[in-house]
Design a protein around this motif. Sequence first.
Motif, PDB file in Angstrom:
ATOM      1  N   UNK A  65      50.283  47.971  73.128  1.00 19.42           N
ATOM      2  CA  UNK A  65      49.267  47.386  72.234  1.00 19.42           C
ATOM      3  C   UNK A  65      49.140  45.882  72.413  1.00 19.42           C
ATOM      4  N   UNK A  66      50.267  45.203  72.649  1.00 21.81           N
ATOM      5  CA  UNK A  66      50.215  43.747  72.826  1.00 21.81           C
ATOM      6  C   UNK A  66      49.523  43.382  74.137  1.00 21.81           C
ATOM      7  N   UNK A  67      49.760  44.149  75.188  1.00 23.59           N
ATOM      8  CA  UNK A  67      49.080  43.918  76.467  1.00 23.59           C
ATOM      9  C   UNK A  67      47.580  44.131  76.293  1.00 23.59           C
ATOM     10  N   UNK A  68      47.217  45.224  75.633  1.00 27.68           N
ATOM     11  CA  UNK A  68      45.798  45.527  75.403  1.00 27.68           C
ATOM     12  C   UNK A  68      45.137  44.446  74.549  1.00 27.68           C
ATOM     13  N   UNK A  69      45.821  43.989  73.516  1.00 25.84           N
ATOM     14  CA  UNK A  69      45.260  42.949  72.646  1.00 25.84           C
ATOM     15  C   UNK A  69      45.059  41.641  73.412  1.00 25.84           C
ATOM     16  N   UNK A  70      45.994  41.305  74.272  1.00 26.54           N
ATOM     17  CA  UNK A  70      45.881  40.082  75.081  1.00 26.54           C
ATOM     18  C   UNK A  70      44.683  40.178  76.009  1.00 26.54           C
ATOM     19  N   UNK A  71      44.527  41.321  76.664  1.00 23.48           N
ATOM     20  CA  UNK A  71      43.379  41.520  77.551  1.00 23.48           C
ATOM     21  C   UNK A  71      42.069  41.490  76.775  1.00 23.48           C
ATOM     22  N   UNK A 129      58.080  36.375  90.638  1.00 24.41           N
ATOM     23  CA  UNK A 129      58.018  37.634  89.900  1.00 24.41           C
ATOM     24  C   UNK A 129      57.060  37.516  88.720  1.00 24.41           C
ATOM     25  N   UNK A 130      56.501  38.635  88.308  1.00 24.72           N
ATOM     26  CA  UNK A 130      55.768  38.717  87.053  1.00 24.72           C
ATOM     27  C   UNK A 130      56.800  39.193  86.030  1.00 24.72           C
ATOM     28  N   UNK A 131      57.198  38.331  85.085  1.00 20.17           N
ATOM     29  CA  UNK A 131      58.249  38.713  84.137  1.00 20.17           C
ATOM     30  C   UNK A 131      57.789  39.825  83.197  1.00 20.17           C
ATOM     31  N   UNK A 132      58.709  40.683  82.827  1.00 19.34           N
ATOM     32  CA  UNK A 132      58.396  41.789  81.932  1.00 19.34           C
ATOM     33  C   UNK A 132      58.345  41.265  80.497  1.00 19.34           C
ATOM     34  N   UNK A 133      57.166  41.308  79.849  1.00 18.93           N
ATOM     35  CA  UNK A 133      57.038  40.763  78.495  1.00 18.93           C
ATOM     36  C   UNK A 133      57.403  41.766  77.395  1.00 18.93           C
ATOM     37  N   UNK A 134      57.767  42.986  77.757  1.00 17.52           N
ATOM     38  CA  UNK A 134      57.925  44.080  76.802  1.00 17.52           C
ATOM     39  C   UNK A 134      58.844  43.749  75.630  1.00 17.52           C
ATOM     40  N   UNK A 135      59.970  43.122  75.893  1.00  9.86           N
ATOM     41  CA  UNK A 135      60.940  42.855  74.824  1.00  9.86           C
ATOM     42  C   UNK A 135      60.785  41.479  74.191  1.00  9.86           C
ATOM     43  N   UNK A 136      59.720  40.759  74.558  1.00  9.30           N
ATOM     44  CA  UNK A 136      59.502  39.432  74.004  1.00  9.30           C
ATOM     45  C   UNK A 136      58.328  39.387  73.050  1.00  9.30           C
ATOM     46  N   UNK A 137      57.835  38.192  72.825  1.00  8.52           N
ATOM     47  CA  UNK A 137      56.722  37.987  71.902  1.00  8.52           C
ATOM     48  C   UNK A 137      55.390  37.930  72.612  1.00  8.52           C
ATOM     49  N   UNK A 138      54.353  37.634  71.839  1.00  8.90           N
ATOM     50  CA  UNK A 138      52.993  37.582  72.363  1.00  8.90           C
ATOM     51  C   UNK A 138      52.826  36.543  73.467  1.00  8.90           C
ATOM     52  N   UNK A 139      53.597  35.459  73.419  1.00  6.84           N
ATOM     53  CA  UNK A 139      53.461  34.422  74.432  1.00  6.84           C
ATOM     54  C   UNK A 139      53.804  34.943  75.826  1.00  6.84           C
TER      55      UNK A 139
END
Length: 166
Positions: A65-71, A129-139
Motif C-alpha cells: 500500500x505504501x508503494x502504491x500510495x507513493x506512485x 542497490x535499490x534499498x528495500x523500503x518494506x520495513x521502514x517508513x514512507x521516506x
Amino acid sequence: MTAALPAPRTPGRYAVALVCLGNICRSPMAHVVLEQRLDEAGLSGVVRVLSCGTGDWHVGKPMDERAAATLTAAGYDATRHRAQQLTPSWLHEHDLVLAMDHANLADLGGAGERVALFRTFDPVDPGGEVPDPYYGGDDGFEEVLQMVERTSAALTGSLQRLLGRP
C-alpha cells in the motif's frame, strides 16, 4: 558513461524483467515507472516490461500500500500490479533481467551478459542497490521512487538508441 544493453533476442523488440524479493515494493515500482517512461518515448509497443519476486509469499497480491500510495501521489497508476514469482524461463525469455540488490542478483545466479543490477543504468550511482523500503517508513518509498525515476529515464534513453528510435 551509460551501461551497454545486450542485443535484443528478437530484432526490433525488447523484453525487460525487474526482480526483487517479494514483488510488492521495489520491482513493481520500477515496473510502473519504466512502463510509463517507455510509453512517453513511444516504445510501449516494442518493449515489454515484467516484474517478479524471487520469493512466493505475495504471489497474486497487489503491491504494498505504501508503494502504491507513493506512485499514485507522483501521478502513476499502481492499480494493475499483481505479484508474481520468478521462474527459470524468465532468464531465457527476457533480453535483460535487472535485480534490485545484490541478494536478488545472487538469486539469479549472479551478473552476466543479460543479468545486472537495475541501477547499473543509474546516472547518479551506477551499480548501486535499490534499498528495500518494506520495513521502514514512507521516506524509504520516496527514496526508491527517486532512484527508479532517474534510472528508468536513463534506461529508456538506452533502449531508444539500441532500437533506433528517436
